[in-house]
Design an enzyme around this catalytic site. Structure first.
Site, PDB file in Angstrom:
ATOM      1  N   PRO A  86     -17.231  51.976  51.128  1.00  6.23           N
ATOM      2  CA  PRO A  86     -18.510  52.230  51.801  1.00  6.23           C
ATOM      3  C   PRO A  86     -19.363  50.965  51.972  1.00  6.23           C
ATOM      4  O   PRO A  86     -20.245  50.925  52.818  1.00  6.23           O
ATOM      5  CB  PRO A  86     -19.218  53.230  50.889  1.00  6.23           C
ATOM      6  CG  PRO A  86     -18.158  53.804  50.028  1.00  6.23           C
ATOM      7  CD  PRO A  86     -17.081  52.761  49.906  1.00  6.23           C
ATOM      8  N   GLU A 113     -14.440  56.440  40.648  1.00  8.94           N
ATOM      9  CA  GLU A 113     -15.825  56.143  41.015  1.00  8.94           C
ATOM     10  C   GLU A 113     -16.009  54.724  41.512  1.00  8.94           C
ATOM     11  O   GLU A 113     -17.058  54.365  42.019  1.00  8.94           O
ATOM     12  CB  GLU A 113     -16.768  56.445  39.854  1.00  8.94           C
ATOM     13  CG  GLU A 113     -17.070  57.933  39.707  1.00  8.94           C
ATOM     14  CD  GLU A 113     -15.827  58.773  39.399  1.00  8.94           C
ATOM     15  OE1 GLU A 113     -14.973  58.307  38.623  1.00  8.94           O
ATOM     16  OE2 GLU A 113     -15.713  59.874  39.953  1.00  8.94           O
ATOM     17  N   ARG A 150      -3.440  53.403  68.175  1.00 11.14           N
ATOM     18  CA  ARG A 150      -3.462  53.909  69.553  1.00 11.14           C
ATOM     19  C   ARG A 150      -3.766  52.803  70.563  1.00 11.14           C
ATOM     20  O   ARG A 150      -3.524  52.979  71.758  1.00 11.14           O
ATOM     21  CB  ARG A 150      -4.439  55.085  69.705  1.00 11.14           C
ATOM     22  CG  ARG A 150      -5.887  54.719  69.551  1.00 11.14           C
ATOM     23  CD  ARG A 150      -6.782  55.952  69.558  1.00 11.14           C
ATOM     24  NE  ARG A 150      -7.025  56.491  70.897  1.00 11.14           N
ATOM     25  CZ  ARG A 150      -7.861  55.957  71.794  1.00 11.14           C
ATOM     26  NH1 ARG A 150      -8.538  54.860  71.506  1.00 11.14           N
ATOM     27  NH2 ARG A 150      -8.035  56.509  72.974  1.00 11.14           N
ATOM     28  N   ASP A 164     -12.008  54.514  77.354  1.00  7.45           N
ATOM     29  CA  ASP A 164     -12.587  55.097  76.144  1.00  7.45           C
ATOM     30  C   ASP A 164     -14.092  54.984  76.164  1.00  7.45           C
ATOM     31  O   ASP A 164     -14.645  53.965  76.578  1.00  7.45           O
ATOM     32  CB  ASP A 164     -12.105  54.346  74.887  1.00  7.45           C
ATOM     33  CG  ASP A 164     -10.731  54.817  74.438  1.00  7.45           C
ATOM     34  OD1 ASP A 164     -10.224  55.790  74.997  1.00  7.45           O
ATOM     35  OD2 ASP A 164     -10.176  54.173  73.524  1.00  7.45           O
TER      36      ASP A 164
HETATM   37  N1  4HQ Z   1     -14.955  55.683  49.721  1.00 10.87           N
HETATM   38  N2  4HQ Z   1     -15.355  54.376  54.196  1.00 10.87           N
HETATM   39  C1  4HQ Z   1     -12.986  55.024  48.388  1.00 10.87           C
HETATM   40  C2  4HQ Z   1     -15.533  55.969  50.952  1.00 10.87           C
HETATM   41  C3  4HQ Z   1     -15.216  55.182  52.149  1.00 10.87           C
HETATM   42  C4  4HQ Z   1     -15.942  55.216  53.353  1.00 10.87           C
HETATM   43  C5  4HQ Z   1     -15.510  56.349  48.557  1.00 10.87           C
HETATM   44  C6  4HQ Z   1     -13.944  54.657  49.482  1.00 10.87           C
HETATM   45  C7  4HQ Z   1     -14.506  56.590  47.481  1.00 10.87           C
HETATM   46  C8  4HQ Z   1     -12.776  55.767  46.106  1.00 10.87           C
HETATM   47  N3  4HQ Z   1     -14.227  54.319  52.338  1.00 10.87           N
HETATM   48  N4  4HQ Z   1     -13.693  55.444  47.196  1.00 10.87           N
HETATM   49  N5  4HQ Z   1     -17.030  55.925  53.637  1.00 10.87           N
HETATM   50  O1  4HQ Z   1     -16.320  56.879  51.036  1.00 10.87           O
HETATM   51  O2  4HQ Z   1     -14.312  53.829  53.574  1.00 10.87           O
END
Ligand code: 4HQ
Length: 239
Positions: A86, A113, A150, A164
């Protein structure tokens, strides 16, 4: 193009990638895939891949050793290594197009986590699929692979992604197929007219309208012609 995926849940990756368009591209040899089970590099009799966080707190953290063991050979083989996280840069059409020019990506899927911070030194970049949290990096990796694959030449007809929505910077225009009337809803007559010029003008106008209504943020960045601006102007006067 080659994709390698490092994961604790290989079956989550296998099934989607042997299905439909991407599955066909793999069969045809346009794309090659390697799936690497992180547990194979787990530590000790229990093949452990996680541990408690230093400093305390809830949840487990992925240990660095198994990930380094799994990813270093891929890096040595020339892969560009991407961690799904994230905190990464947001996956957009532009990023998907950039990644589709690279010959070899290795995608690292986390669980638990979080990851030991030292794992970030192992990757070339970090990518997020959006501002929400999922339980593991597998679904984000699949989203990235699908969006990138793709765009690889031959996977789908070139014309299908030149138009697109995000490539043009606008949302797509409405589309219709048979029947001409369904539950009282008619196909816009211009689409039945056979006038290609008018059809194209209508599609452009409706793409502009939809983008203005739903994603005005995209409109700011889109390359608009004077005719586009005039069409938007007129719509704003009418409704
Ligand atoms: N993760 N975009 C992996 C995500 C996520 C996202 C949270 C990554 C949990 C273990 N990854 N961990 N949004 O939510 O790529």
């Amino acid at each position: 193009m080659r994709f390698d995926v490092v994961t604790l849940f290989p079956e989550m990756i296998e099934v989607p990638l042997r299905t439909s368009i991407i599955g066909r591209a793999v069969e045809a040899g346009l794309i090659s895939l390697g799936i690497h089970e992180l547990r194979d590099h787990g530590l000790g009799r229990h093949r452990s891949v996680d541990d408690y966080p230093y400093g305390g707190g809830a949840g487990m953290v992925m240990r660095p050793e198994p990930l380094f063991a799994a990813v270093e050979p891929l890096r040595a083989a020339g892969a560009n290594v991407i961690l799904l996280d994230p905190a990464g840069e947001r996956l957009t059409d532009a990023l998907a197009r950039e990644l589709s020019t690279l010959p070899h990506l290795a995608l690292v899927c986390g669980r638990y986590e979080g990851i030991d911070e030292r794992i970030r030194t192992l990757v070339d970049r970090e990518v997020s699929i959006g501002d929400y949290v999922v339980t593991g990096g597998e679904l984000p990796a699949l989203v990235l692979i699908d969006a990138v694959a793709r765009l690889v030449s031959g996977v789908i007809a070139e014309a299908s992604h030149e138009g697109d929505s995000f490539a043009a910077g606008l949302l797509e225009h409405p589309q219709y197929t048979r029947p001409e009337e369904f539950r009282g809803m008619r196909v816009p007559p211009v689409l039945l007219s056979g006038h290609h010029g008018e059809v194209n003008a209508w599609r452009r106008r409706e793409a502009l309208r939809r983008t203005r209504d739903r994603r005005p943020d995209l409109l700011d960045a889109a390359a608009l012609t004077d005719a586009d601006r005039a069409a938007l102007e007129e719509m704003t006067r009418d409704a």
